[in-house]
Structures are given as structure tokens and as C-alpha cells.
Design an enzyme around this catalytic site. Structure first.
Site, PDB file in Angstrom:
ATOM      1  N   SER A  91      -2.127   4.682 -14.328  1.00 39.35           N
ATOM      2  CA  SER A  91      -3.034   4.351 -15.439  1.00 39.35           C
ATOM      3  C   SER A  91      -3.392   2.872 -15.552  1.00 39.35           C
ATOM      4  O   SER A  91      -4.199   2.511 -16.421  1.00 39.35           O
ATOM      5  CB  SER A  91      -2.448   4.809 -16.798  1.00 39.35           C
ATOM      6  OG  SER A  91      -2.630   6.201 -16.957  1.00 39.35           O
ATOM      7  N   ASP A 120      -5.807   7.132  -5.652  1.00 39.47           N
ATOM      8  CA  ASP A 120      -6.153   8.539  -5.358  1.00 39.47           C
ATOM      9  C   ASP A 120      -6.985   8.598  -4.077  1.00 39.47           C
ATOM     10  O   ASP A 120      -6.702   9.361  -3.146  1.00 39.47           O
ATOM     11  CB  ASP A 120      -6.940   9.096  -6.560  1.00 39.47           C
ATOM     12  CG  ASP A 120      -7.030  10.610  -6.568  1.00 39.47           C
ATOM     13  OD1 ASP A 120      -7.663  11.149  -7.488  1.00 39.47           O
ATOM     14  OD2 ASP A 120      -6.477  11.254  -5.656  1.00 39.47           O
ATOM     15  N   GLY A 165      -5.084   0.970 -13.599  1.00 36.41           N
ATOM     16  CA  GLY A 165      -6.342   0.586 -12.946  1.00 36.41           C
ATOM     17  C   GLY A 165      -7.510   1.042 -13.785  1.00 36.41           C
ATOM     18  O   GLY A 165      -7.685   0.603 -14.936  1.00 36.41           O
ATOM     19  N   VAL A 166      -8.248   1.976 -13.255  1.00 40.44           N
ATOM     20  CA  VAL A 166      -9.435   2.543 -13.934  1.00 40.44           C
ATOM     21  C   VAL A 166      -9.093   3.013 -15.352  1.00 40.44           C
ATOM     22  O   VAL A 166      -9.892   2.890 -16.267  1.00 40.44           O
ATOM     23  CB  VAL A 166      -9.981   3.717 -13.076  1.00 40.44           C
ATOM     24  CG1 VAL A 166     -10.904   4.627 -13.848  1.00 40.44           C
ATOM     25  CG2 VAL A 166     -10.654   3.169 -11.831  1.00 40.44           C
ATOM     26  N   TYR A 167      -7.881   3.521 -15.539  1.00 40.90           N
ATOM     27  CA  TYR A 167      -7.529   4.090 -16.856  1.00 40.90           C
ATOM     28  C   TYR A 167      -7.123   3.028 -17.874  1.00 40.90           C
ATOM     29  O   TYR A 167      -6.779   3.348 -19.009  1.00 40.90           O
ATOM     30  CB  TYR A 167      -6.456   5.169 -16.709  1.00 40.90           C
ATOM     31  CG  TYR A 167      -7.000   6.517 -16.219  1.00 40.90           C
ATOM     32  CD1 TYR A 167      -8.339   6.666 -15.878  1.00 40.90           C
ATOM     33  CD2 TYR A 167      -6.172   7.626 -16.096  1.00 40.90           C
ATOM     34  CE1 TYR A 167      -8.838   7.878 -15.439  1.00 40.90           C
ATOM     35  CE2 TYR A 167      -6.661   8.851 -15.659  1.00 40.90           C
ATOM     36  CZ  TYR A 167      -7.998   8.976 -15.338  1.00 40.90           C
ATOM     37  OH  TYR A 167      -8.493  10.190 -14.882  1.00 40.90           O
ATOM     38  N   GLY A 178      -9.597   4.317  -6.291  1.00 39.63           N
ATOM     39  CA  GLY A 178      -8.267   3.695  -6.413  1.00 39.63           C
ATOM     40  C   GLY A 178      -7.216   4.273  -5.478  1.00 39.63           C
ATOM     41  O   GLY A 178      -7.495   4.607  -4.325  1.00 39.63           O
ATOM     42  N   ASP A 199       0.864  -1.188   0.000  1.00 41.23           N
ATOM     43  CA  ASP A 199       0.000   0.000   0.000  1.00 41.23           C
ATOM     44  C   ASP A 199       0.902   1.240   0.000  1.00 41.23           C
ATOM     45  O   ASP A 199       1.636   1.462   0.961  1.00 41.23           O
ATOM     46  CB  ASP A 199      -0.869  -0.050   1.277  1.00 41.23           C
ATOM     47  CG  ASP A 199      -1.695   1.198   1.469  1.00 41.23           C
ATOM     48  OD1 ASP A 199      -2.505   1.229   2.397  1.00 41.23           O
ATOM     49  OD2 ASP A 199      -1.537   2.157   0.676  1.00 41.23           O
TER      50      ASP A 199
HETATM   51  N1  APR Z   1      -1.269   1.551  -3.083  1.00 40.55           N
HETATM   52  C1  APR Z   1      -0.653   1.284  -4.265  1.00 40.55           C
HETATM   53  N2  APR Z   1      -1.312   1.069  -5.411  1.00 40.55           N
HETATM   54  C2  APR Z   1      -2.674   1.102  -5.361  1.00 40.55           C
HETATM   55  C3  APR Z   1      -3.401   1.377  -4.166  1.00 40.55           C
HETATM   56  C4  APR Z   1      -2.638   1.603  -2.993  1.00 40.55           C
HETATM   57  N3  APR Z   1      -3.220   1.874  -1.823  1.00 40.55           N
HETATM   58  N4  APR Z   1      -4.739   1.334  -4.461  1.00 40.55           N
HETATM   59  C5  APR Z   1      -4.841   1.028  -5.769  1.00 40.55           C
HETATM   60  N5  APR Z   1      -3.608   0.874  -6.314  1.00 40.55           N
HETATM   61  C6  APR Z   1      -3.235   0.501  -7.677  1.00 40.55           C
HETATM   62  C7  APR Z   1      -4.284  -0.162  -8.522  1.00 40.55           C
HETATM   63  O1  APR Z   1      -4.392  -1.542  -8.162  1.00 40.55           O
HETATM   64  C8  APR Z   1      -3.672   0.029  -9.908  1.00 40.55           C
HETATM   65  O2  APR Z   1      -2.718  -0.988 -10.192  1.00 40.55           O
HETATM   66  O3  APR Z   1      -2.916   1.685  -8.399  1.00 40.55           O
HETATM   67  C9  APR Z   1      -2.933   1.369  -9.798  1.00 40.55           C
HETATM   68  C10 APR Z   1      -3.603   2.528 -10.517  1.00 40.55           C
HETATM   69  O4  APR Z   1      -5.006   2.341 -10.467  1.00 40.55           O
HETATM   70  P1  APR Z   1      -6.026   3.580 -10.210  1.00 40.55           P
HETATM   71  O5  APR Z   1      -5.922   3.999  -8.805  1.00 40.55           O
HETATM   72  O6  APR Z   1      -7.357   3.128 -10.727  1.00 40.55           O
HETATM   73  O7  APR Z   1      -5.436   4.756 -11.101  1.00 40.55           O
HETATM   74  P2  APR Z   1      -5.532   4.995 -12.678  1.00 40.55           P
HETATM   75  O8  APR Z   1      -5.696   3.732 -13.443  1.00 40.55           O
HETATM   76  O9  APR Z   1      -4.356   5.895 -12.993  1.00 40.55           O
HETATM   77  O10 APR Z   1      -6.886   5.831 -12.829  1.00 40.55           O
HETATM   78  C11 APR Z   1      -6.920   7.134 -12.317  1.00 40.55           C
HETATM   79  O11 APR Z   1      -8.887   6.704 -11.040  1.00 40.55           O
HETATM   80  O12 APR Z   1      -9.104   6.916  -8.785  1.00 40.55           O
HETATM   81  C12 APR Z   1      -9.323   7.547  -9.981  1.00 40.55           C
HETATM   82  O13 APR Z   1      -9.158   9.878  -9.428  1.00 40.55           O
HETATM   83  C13 APR Z   1      -8.516   8.816 -10.104  1.00 40.55           C
HETATM   84  O14 APR Z   1      -9.714   9.502 -12.041  1.00 40.55           O
HETATM   85  C14 APR Z   1      -8.493   8.963 -11.594  1.00 40.55           C
HETATM   86  C15 APR Z   1      -8.357   7.515 -12.084  1.00 40.55           C
END
Ligand code: APR
Length: 172
Positions: free
Chosen positions: A120, A33, A122-124, A31, A9
């Protein structure tokens, strides 16, 4: 510069700055963020609100902004915005720019250690194996005057992909 790949984390990383995978509004989200805002406390959102907007965006895709870390162990948060993989013609260029801008901002602030999530991926929707190649390119494009760059990965599949993809760069 030591490169470390960890599972865990990122809000707990003991580094000068952790990097947040934000969006252009920079007012939090899900995520990583969401996790960073929860761990840093409400002062982080206040600090993000102070960041002035350029064409309605606090942080355009590929750029980076720095705030204090407040309740986080890390003194700073570097907020960057990666591309939404299927929404832009040049995702690799924009993802590289997000990592590069974050490194440049750390150097400009005389920071010595930095931790990245998988921006990027995750959600992206960025395919992890492609993202790791982009990360390799940025890490090796110049001699970065930092002591340590750490990748803190939250899920096993992403951790394995980064470990495999960066194994020849990972320090002893
Ligand atoms: N520590 C480390 N990595 C994490 C954590 C954490 N606590 N929580 C999630 N992740 C990982 C996810 O598993 C993924 O592999 O961070 C990576 C990025 O995923 P997202 O958080 O979904 O970010 P992203 O794909 O860049 O999308 C950004 O999502 O949360 C929203 O506000 C954010 O609109 C933006 C979008």
C-alpha cells in the site's frame, strides 16, 4: 523468527514465497504487481484467473491468496491487497490484516521464509512511517512459526523508514 530488511527487487528474493501487493481483481497491474507478473511469466496470470471470485473479487482487501511462483526464484506468490489509504475509514486495520493474512497463509502452507514489499505504500498512498508501525504490530502480536520474514524495499526512503522502524526487531 529472523526479521531482515533489504533494499532491492523482490522478484529476485530467494525465499519460499514473495508477497505481491495486488488489487482485488488479481489480474496484474503496475508497481510491484507488474514486476512480479513480468518475472513470473504468463502462467501466473493464468493461475490468478483460476482463483474463484467472491462478490466479484478474487482477493478482498486484507485477505491473501497463494499461487505458484512459476519462473520466479520463489516457489510461491502470496497475493494480498492493502487498503487505499484515503478511501477507507480503517486503513491501519486493513493493512494489518493484509500482512497477517499473508503470514497465516505462509504458515498454513508450511512455508519457512517469506518476503514482503511495502504493501500500500506506492499507488495506494499509505504513509510509510505509519505503515511500518502497523507492520511492527503484526510481527509482534504472536510467535509466528516461520524461520525468516524479509522486507525487500525498492526505494531508499522506504528502505530507511523500514530499517529505522524495525531496527530493534531485526535479527543479527
Ligand atoms: N520490488 C520490491 N518493491 C517494489 C518493486 C519491486 N520490484 N516495485 C515497486 N515496489 C514498491 C514500491 O516502490 C512501493 O514502495 O512496492 C511498494 C508498493 O507499491 P505498489 O506496487 O504501487 O503497490 P500498492 O501501493 O500496494 O498499490 C497496489 O498498484 O500495481 C498496482 O495492481 C496493483 O492496483 C494495485 C496497486
Amino acid at each position: 523468527m529472523r526479521i531482515v530488511v533489504d533494499a532491492g527487487d523482490i522478484t529476485r528474493a530467494q525465499v519460499d514465497a514473495i508477497v505481491n501487493a495486488a488489487n482485488t481483481g488479481m489480474l496484474g497491474g503496475g508497481g510491484v504487481d507488474g514486476a512480479i507478473h513480468r518475472a513470473a511469466g504468463p502462467d501466473l496470470l493464468e493461475a490468478c484467473r483460476q482463483v474463484k471470485r467472491v462478490n466479484g473479487m478474487r482477493c478482498p482487501t486484507g485477505e491473501a491468496r497463494i499461487t505458484p511462483g512459476f519462473r520466479l526464484p520463489a516457489k510461491h506468490v502470496i497475493h494480498t491487497v492493502g487498503p487505499i489509504y484515503t478511501s477507507v475509514p480503517n486503513p491501519a486495520e486493513l493493512l494489518a490484516s493484509a500482512y497477517r493474512s499473508s503470514l497465516e497463509l505462509a504458515v498454513a502452507n508450511d512455508l519457512k521464509s517469506l518476503a514482503f514489499p511495502a504493501i500500500s505504500c506506492g499507488v495506494y498512498g499509505y504513509p510509510v512511517h505509519e505503515a511500518v508501525e502497523v507492520v511492527r504490530g503484526v510481527l509482534t502480536e504472536r510467535r509466528w512459526p516461520l524461520d525468516e520474514v524479509r522486507f525487500v524495499l525498492y526505494t531508499r526512503d522506504v528502505y530507511e523508514a523500514f530499517r529505522r522502524g524495525l531496527q530493534d526487531l531485526i535479527g543479527p
